[in-house]
Structure formats: C-alpha cells, structure tokens
Design a protein around this motif. Structure first.
Motif, mmCIF file in Angstrom:
data_model
loop_
_atom_site.group_PDB
_atom_site.id
_atom_site.type_symbol
_atom_site.label_atom_id
_atom_site.label_comp_id
_atom_site.label_asym_id
_atom_site.label_seq_id
_atom_site.Cartn_x
_atom_site.Cartn_y
_atom_site.Cartn_z
ATOM 1 N N ALA A 11 7.399 26.925 -17.439
ATOM 2 C CA ALA A 11 6.888 25.701 -16.810
ATOM 3 C C ALA A 11 6.038 24.885 -17.765
ATOM 4 C CB ALA A 11 6.051 26.070 -15.583
ATOM 5 N N LYS A 12 5.509 25.481 -18.808
ATOM 6 C CA LYS A 12 4.622 24.744 -19.708
ATOM 7 C C LYS A 12 5.325 23.563 -20.362
ATOM 8 C CE LYS A 12 2.218 28.953 -20.552
ATOM 9 N NZ LYS A 12 2.259 30.070 -21.456
ATOM 10 N N CYS A 55 10.588 26.226 -7.653
ATOM 11 C CA CYS A 55 9.191 25.857 -7.409
ATOM 12 C C CYS A 55 8.306 26.664 -8.344
ATOM 13 C CB CYS A 55 8.836 26.126 -5.952
ATOM 14 S SG CYS A 55 9.915 25.277 -4.783
ATOM 15 N N TYR A 56 7.384 25.980 -9.020
ATOM 16 C CA TYR A 56 6.575 26.665 -10.029
ATOM 17 C C TYR A 56 5.143 26.151 -10.062
ATOM 18 C CZ TYR A 56 6.837 22.518 -12.991
ATOM 19 O OH TYR A 56 6.702 21.250 -13.483
ATOM 20 N N VAL A 101 6.559 23.910 0.615
ATOM 21 C CA VAL A 101 6.076 23.362 -0.652
ATOM 22 C C VAL A 101 5.826 21.868 -0.537
ATOM 23 C CG1 VAL A 101 6.788 22.805 -3.027
ATOM 24 C CG2 VAL A 101 7.135 25.116 -2.113
ATOM 25 N N LYS A 102 4.642 21.467 -0.976
ATOM 26 C CA LYS A 102 4.325 20.058 -1.195
ATOM 27 C C LYS A 102 4.231 19.916 -2.708
ATOM 28 C CE LYS A 102 1.857 19.576 3.140
ATOM 29 N NZ LYS A 102 0.573 19.295 3.790
ATOM 30 N N GLY A 103 5.067 19.081 -3.262
ATOM 31 C CA GLY A 103 5.096 18.940 -4.704
ATOM 32 C C GLY A 103 6.005 17.813 -5.120
ATOM 33 N N LYS A 104 6.401 17.839 -6.398
ATOM 34 C CA LYS A 104 7.300 16.802 -6.876
ATOM 35 C C LYS A 104 8.263 17.372 -7.902
ATOM 36 C CE LYS A 104 5.376 14.315 -10.660
ATOM 37 N NZ LYS A 104 4.894 13.058 -11.153
ATOM 38 N N PRO A 110 13.526 21.530 -11.154
ATOM 39 C CA PRO A 110 12.169 22.062 -11.219
ATOM 40 C C PRO A 110 11.246 21.285 -10.280
ATOM 41 C CG PRO A 110 12.575 20.655 -13.106
ATOM 42 C CD PRO A 110 13.864 20.721 -12.322
ATOM 43 N N VAL A 111 10.453 22.008 -9.496
ATOM 44 C CA VAL A 111 9.512 21.378 -8.564
ATOM 45 C C VAL A 111 8.118 21.930 -8.839
ATOM 46 C CG1 VAL A 111 8.835 21.120 -6.148
ATOM 47 C CG2 VAL A 111 11.255 20.992 -6.784
ATOM 48 N N LYS A 112 7.226 21.051 -9.292
ATOM 49 C CA LYS A 112 5.839 21.451 -9.519
ATOM 50 C C LYS A 112 5.118 21.463 -8.177
ATOM 51 C CE LYS A 112 1.715 20.680 -12.142
ATOM 52 N NZ LYS A 112 1.004 19.897 -13.132
#
Length: 138
Positions: free
Chosen positions: A133-134, A9-10, A57-60, A89-91
């Motif tokens: 993450a970039k 998660c990032y 985490v709420k993300g995708k 990877p989870v944004k």
C-alpha cells in the motif's frame, strides 16, 4: 465468463500494509469484497459500493485496476459460473459497525502475506503477496 469488480481494502498501520478480508456468505471462506456490474457506475465505483455493502468500508479508490484474477463461482450444487474479477485498491478511511451485510460476514485486518495464505484463488493469493500500500500513500 462473467465480470466482477472487487475492492482490495487497505491501510498502513505502524508503517506496515494491512488488508481487510471478509468471509463469504455461503462457505465462510476468506475473500475480498466483490460483486457484479451496476448500471450507471464505473468499475471502480462498483468496487467501492461492494466494499461498503460487504465490509462497511468508508474510503476511496486510490488507483486504477491493480490486476485481474479468475475463479469459479458456485451458483448451485450442480451449476458453476467462471468469473474474471477486476481488483481496485481502496484506501480505508473508517469502518462502520452498521452496514448492509454486517450480520452475514466477518471481517479482519491481516498482513498481505497472511491474507494470501487464507484465500483459495491462486491468482488472488499472488496479488495479495505482492501488494504494498505504500506505493499509494502520498
């Protein structure tokens, strides 16, 4: 050997990558959310489910499998289970205060370098040190 699916998660804050680390329930060591395969779910969906249940985490999921790492899961005092973990990877869009394991774990944002120094698994430490993450940000 058993397979697990994990969420790295990032977020990007002030142009710097941060990763969300959580503590394990048993020993309190720093880890990333991970868990077992689930019927009817893809590996990426499993990783996202674990991110919600263990870290709120709420993300995708923002890409395919980043890497694999291995570790030995302690089942009991005299039983250990070797595991291979696929990391996705989870944004993170937001964090919930109330989630299934909120009273069992701590969570903390860290730089990838700081996180790599807190985990016990050498392969996970390497993945964290190299994570940027970039490359996932549009």
């Amino acid at each position: 050997m058993r397979t697990q699916f994990a969420a790295l998660c990032y977020r990007v804050k002030d142009d710097k990558t941060e990763v969300l680390m959580i503590t394990s329930r048993g020993t309190g060591r720093w880890i990333i959310p991970k868990g077992w395969p689930m019927d009817g779910k893809t590996p990426a969906d499993c990783a996202l489910t674990e991110a919600w249940e263990e870290a709120g985490v709420k993300g995708k999921v923002s890409g395919g499998c980043l890497a694999l790492y291995s570790y030995v899961k302690g089942i009991s005092a005299d039983e250990q289970l070797p595991c291979a973990v696929m990391v996705y990877p989870v944004k993170v869009k937001s964090l919930s205060k109330n989630y299934p394991e909120h009273d069992k774990r701590k969570r903390q944002w860290m730089s990838p370098k700081a996180a790599s120094k807190r985990v016990e698994e050498p392969e996970l430490a390497h993945l964290l040190r190299k994570f940027d993450a970039k490359r996932f940000v549009a």
